[in-house]
Scaffold this active site. Structure first.
Site, short mmCIF file in Angstrom:
data_model
loop_
_atom_site.label_atom_id
_atom_site.label_comp_id
_atom_site.label_asym_id
_atom_site.label_seq_id
_atom_site.Cartn_x
_atom_site.Cartn_y
_atom_site.Cartn_z
N ASP A 249 0.86 -1.19 0.00
CA ASP A 249 0.00 0.00 0.00
C ASP A 249 0.90 1.25 0.00
OD1 ASP A 249 -3.20 0.56 1.11
OD2 ASP A 249 -1.77 2.21 1.08
N ILE A 250 0.52 2.22 -0.80
CA ILE A 250 1.34 3.44 -0.94
C ILE A 250 1.34 4.29 0.34
CG2 ILE A 250 -0.41 5.03 -1.87
CD1 ILE A 250 1.67 5.71 -4.10
N GLN B 166 -14.53 2.62 1.09
CA GLN B 166 -13.79 2.12 -0.09
C GLN B 166 -13.44 3.29 -1.00
OE1 GLN B 166 -15.81 -0.80 -2.59
NE2 GLN B 166 -13.91 -1.29 -3.66
N HIS C 80 -10.12 -5.15 -3.19
CA HIS C 80 -8.80 -5.34 -2.60
C HIS C 80 -8.93 -5.74 -1.14
CE1 HIS C 80 -9.97 -1.08 -2.44
NE2 HIS C 80 -9.35 -1.01 -1.26
N HIS D 176 -6.94 -5.82 2.39
CA HIS D 176 -5.78 -5.27 3.09
C HIS D 176 -5.19 -6.34 4.02
CE1 HIS D 176 -6.71 -0.85 2.45
NE2 HIS D 176 -7.89 -1.36 2.20
P1 5GP Z 1 -9.68 1.50 0.50
O1 5GP Z 1 -9.86 2.74 1.31
O2 5GP Z 1 -10.35 1.59 -0.85
O3 5GP Z 1 -10.04 0.24 1.26
O4 5GP Z 1 -8.14 1.36 0.27
C1 5GP Z 1 -7.47 1.85 -0.84
C2 5GP Z 1 -6.02 1.73 -0.53
O5 5GP Z 1 -5.29 1.86 -1.74
C3 5GP Z 1 -5.50 2.82 0.42
O6 5GP Z 1 -4.95 2.22 1.58
C4 5GP Z 1 -4.47 3.58 -0.41
O7 5GP Z 1 -3.35 3.97 0.33
C5 5GP Z 1 -4.12 2.57 -1.49
N1 5GP Z 1 -3.72 3.18 -2.75
C6 5GP Z 1 -4.41 4.15 -3.42
N2 5GP Z 1 -3.75 4.48 -4.55
C7 5GP Z 1 -2.63 3.71 -4.59
C8 5GP Z 1 -1.55 3.60 -5.51
O8 5GP Z 1 -1.49 4.28 -6.54
N3 5GP Z 1 -0.58 2.71 -5.23
C9 5GP Z 1 -0.64 1.91 -4.11
N4 5GP Z 1 0.38 1.05 -3.92
N5 5GP Z 1 -1.64 1.98 -3.21
C10 5GP Z 1 -2.63 2.88 -3.45
#
Ligand code: 5GP
Ligand code: ZN
Length: 135
Positions: A30-31, A93, A99, A101
């Site tokens: 994760d970034i 999300q 995805h 985690h």
């Molecule tokens: P969500 O909030 O949708 O469950 O999680 C999305 C996750 O994707 C976040 O933890 C965010 O840091 C990660 N993320 C978003 N854009 C990128 C990216 O361009 N590269 C990577 N490696 N992670 C990303």
């Protein structure tokens, strides 16, 4: 899928710190990690989330999560692991490609668990019935 950042990662159009790949799944760091080693596991076939994915793709993602979680825990010397998935904007999300985690946890990492609520008298039974009626 066009305009999906995770699909672009699968296609190699956006870089990522890949840690594992097979025919059906991809895993990368994760970034913005909650803790070091925070990893996302995604299906290569685009689906929006767990409410949209087909069983086979979810099984493949699950297998990759099971394979990687103990390795990630060992690599960063974590004390535990959270497996988490946000499904739908209301659930937080941000990226609309399924995805999971994998979040390494440490005894002193300061993260707090969600606080639980309680049901009013009789409400739990009613909600259980509402859910069961749809299965
Ligand atoms: P969500 O909030 O949708 O469950 O999680 C999305 C996750 O994707 C976040 O933890 C965010 O840091 C990660 N993320 C978003 N854009 C990128 C990216 O361009 N590269 C990577 N490696 N992670 C990303
Ligand atoms: Zn996608």
């Amino acid at each position: 899928m066009k305009d999906c950042i995770f699909c672009k990662m699968i296609e190699g159009k956006i870089p990522c710190n890949k840690i594992y790949e097979d025919k059906k799944t991809l895993a990368f760091l994760d970034i913005n990690p909650i803790n070091k080693g925070h990893t996302l596991v995604i299906p290569k076939e685009h689906s929006k989330n767990i409410l949209d994915v087909n069983q086979k793709d979810l099984d493949d993602v699950s297998e990759t999560v099971r394979k990687l979680a103990p390795k990630i825990k060992k690599a960063v010397k974590a004390d535990g692991i959270n497996i988490m998935s946000s499904n739908g904007e209301a659930a937080g999300q941000a990226v609309p490609h399924l995805h999971i985690h994998i979040i390494p946890r440490f005894k002193d990492d300061g993260l707090e668990h969600w606080k639980g609520k309680s049901y009013e008298e009789g409400k739990a039974e009613k909600i259980a019935e509402d859910i069961k009626s749809l299965i």
